[in-house]
Scaffold this active site. Structure first.
Site, PDB file in Angstrom:
ATOM      1  N   HIS A   1       0.855  -1.199   0.000  1.00  0.00           N
ATOM      2  CA  HIS A   1       0.000   0.000   0.000  1.00  0.00           C
ATOM      3  C   HIS A   1       0.883   1.237   0.000  1.00  0.00           C
ATOM      4  CE1 HIS A   1       0.702  -0.575   4.316  1.00  0.00           C
ATOM      5  NE2 HIS A   1       0.175   0.600   4.588  1.00  0.00           N
TER       6      HIS A   1
ATOM      7  N   HIS B   1       1.347   3.938   1.969  1.00  0.00           N
ATOM      8  CA  HIS B   1       1.877   4.685   3.119  1.00  0.00           C
ATOM      9  C   HIS B   1       3.408   4.777   3.078  1.00  0.00           C
ATOM     10  CE1 HIS B   1      -1.999   4.089   5.703  1.00  0.00           C
ATOM     11  NE2 HIS B   1      -2.074   5.136   4.903  1.00  0.00           N
TER      12      HIS B   1
ATOM     13  N   ASP C   1       5.692   4.727   5.197  1.00  0.00           N
ATOM     14  CA  ASP C   1       6.502   3.772   5.970  1.00  0.00           C
ATOM     15  C   ASP C   1       6.504   2.380   5.321  1.00  0.00           C
ATOM     16  OD1 ASP C   1       3.771   3.566   6.820  1.00  0.00           O
ATOM     17  OD2 ASP C   1       4.412   2.450   8.602  1.00  0.00           O
ATOM     18  N   HIS C   2       5.948   2.295   4.107  1.00  0.00           N
ATOM     19  CA  HIS C   2       6.012   1.055   3.315  1.00  0.00           C
ATOM     20  C   HIS C   2       6.625   1.290   1.935  1.00  0.00           C
ATOM     21  CE1 HIS C   2       3.507  -1.388   6.118  1.00  0.00           C
ATOM     22  NE2 HIS C   2       3.277  -0.161   6.551  1.00  0.00           N
TER      23      HIS C   2
ATOM     24  N   HIS D   1      -7.671  -0.263   5.094  1.00  0.00           N
ATOM     25  CA  HIS D   1      -6.585   0.531   5.703  1.00  0.00           C
ATOM     26  C   HIS D   1      -6.207   1.637   4.710  1.00  0.00           C
ATOM     27  CE1 HIS D   1      -3.043   1.400   8.099  1.00  0.00           C
ATOM     28  NE2 HIS D   1      -2.286   1.279   7.018  1.00  0.00           N
TER      29      HIS D   1
ATOM     30  N   ASP E   1      -0.453  -3.716   6.229  1.00  0.00           N
ATOM     31  CA  ASP E   1      -1.100  -3.201   7.439  1.00  0.00           C
ATOM     32  C   ASP E   1      -2.577  -3.595   7.487  1.00  0.00           C
ATOM     33  OD1 ASP E   1       1.316  -2.083   8.076  1.00  0.00           O
ATOM     34  OD2 ASP E   1       0.668   0.004   7.846  1.00  0.00           O
TER      35      ASP E   1
ATOM     36  N   HIS F   1       4.235  -4.568  10.838  1.00  0.00           N
ATOM     37  CA  HIS F   1       4.634  -3.961  12.118  1.00  0.00           C
ATOM     38  C   HIS F   1       4.720  -4.996  13.236  1.00  0.00           C
ATOM     39  CE1 HIS F   1       4.127   0.359  10.997  1.00  0.00           C
ATOM     40  NE2 HIS F   1       3.209  -0.120  10.159  1.00  0.00           N
TER      41      HIS F   1
HETATM   42 ZN   LIG Z   1      -0.188   1.659   6.543  1.00  0.00          ZN
END
Ligand SMILES: [Zn+2]
Length: 240
Positions: free
Chosen positions: A56, A58, A60-61, A113, A132, A170
């Site tokens: 996805h 985001h 942090d990915h 998400h 996530d 995570h």
């Molecule tokens: Zn995420």
């Protein structure tokens, strides 16, 4: 010979997963938050990253995408939404396929998400990257979707073969387990698992991957019997 899959812990609690196929020599970095530690972890094993897969958009990915491509000339595969962060070489969605060496990944749409979130499921390798959306004893927050979508995601993932190993984004396992116990205090399998996770975390160990079988037994979101029940649990978790 089978795929080797190892975590690279980055930022506060993210895992980037490095997946290596010894036969073809290919290495995929799944959801690289950042570049340097991921490049270093691959180099330390003598691996060169040939592909990035994003679940996805985001940051942090996806935040390491561009620097990893600059360093390795790898290709980047992900859902269209990931182009908010970096240019993709291949845009994919549910029903599409991705490959590492001789292994095929089937993509499954799991929105909620984020709207374009996908899962990479590798049936022969018995592995699934759920980003996530599905966590150990948890599910992702509903940023761009609703509880009905997340309920459908949980049902869809619960239907994967029980031995499937689940690699998520995570290290939320212990906090998720504490919440799960508040929902199902009489679930013996859950109580045993949380004990084990407490010990693992006390030793500083990674608690992943989990499996579909373990999630079916202990995940309060996968075990929710209705959309309403999942919605209530998600709201309770947000306030937990
Ligand atoms: Zn995420």
């Amino acid at each position: 010979m089978t795929l080797e899959i190892v975590p690279v812990p980055v930022l506060r609690d993210n895992y980037v997963w490095l997946m290596h196929d010894p036969e073809s020599g290919e290495t995929v970095a799944v959801d690289p938050s950042v570049a340097e530690p991921v490049l270093e972890a691959a180099a330390a094993r003598g691996w060169t990253i040939s592909q990035v897969w994003n679940t996805h958009w985001h940051p942090d990915h996806t935040g390491g995408n561009d620097a990893i491509r600059a360093a390795t000339s790898c290709t980047i595969t992900g859902p269209a939404e990931a182009e908010k962060v970096s240019k993709l070489d291949r845009i994919v969605a549910g029903g599409d396929r991705a490959r590492i060496g001789g292994y095929e990944a089937e993509l499954i749409d799991i929105p909620a998400h984020t709207a374009g979130h996908v899962c990479f499921h590798l049936p022969e390798a018995q592995a699934a990257f759920t980003g996530d959306t599905l966590f150990a004893m948890g599910c992702g927050r509903l940023f761009e979707g609703d509880a009905a979508q997340m309920f459908a995601n949980m049902q869809r993932l619960a239907a994967l073969p029980p031995e499937t190993r689940v690699y998520c984004g995570h290290e939320y396992t212990l906090a998720n387990g504490e919440f799960a116990l508040s929902v199902e205090p009489d679930n013996a399998a859950l109580a045993r698992r949380v004990e084990e996770v407490r010990a693992q975390r006390a030793r500083g160990e990674v608690t992943l991957p989990t499996t579909i079988a373990l999630e079916r037994a202990t995940n309060p979101f996968m075990r929710a019997g209705s959309v309403e029940e999942l919605a209530a649990r998600r709201a309770a978790k947000d306030a937990f």
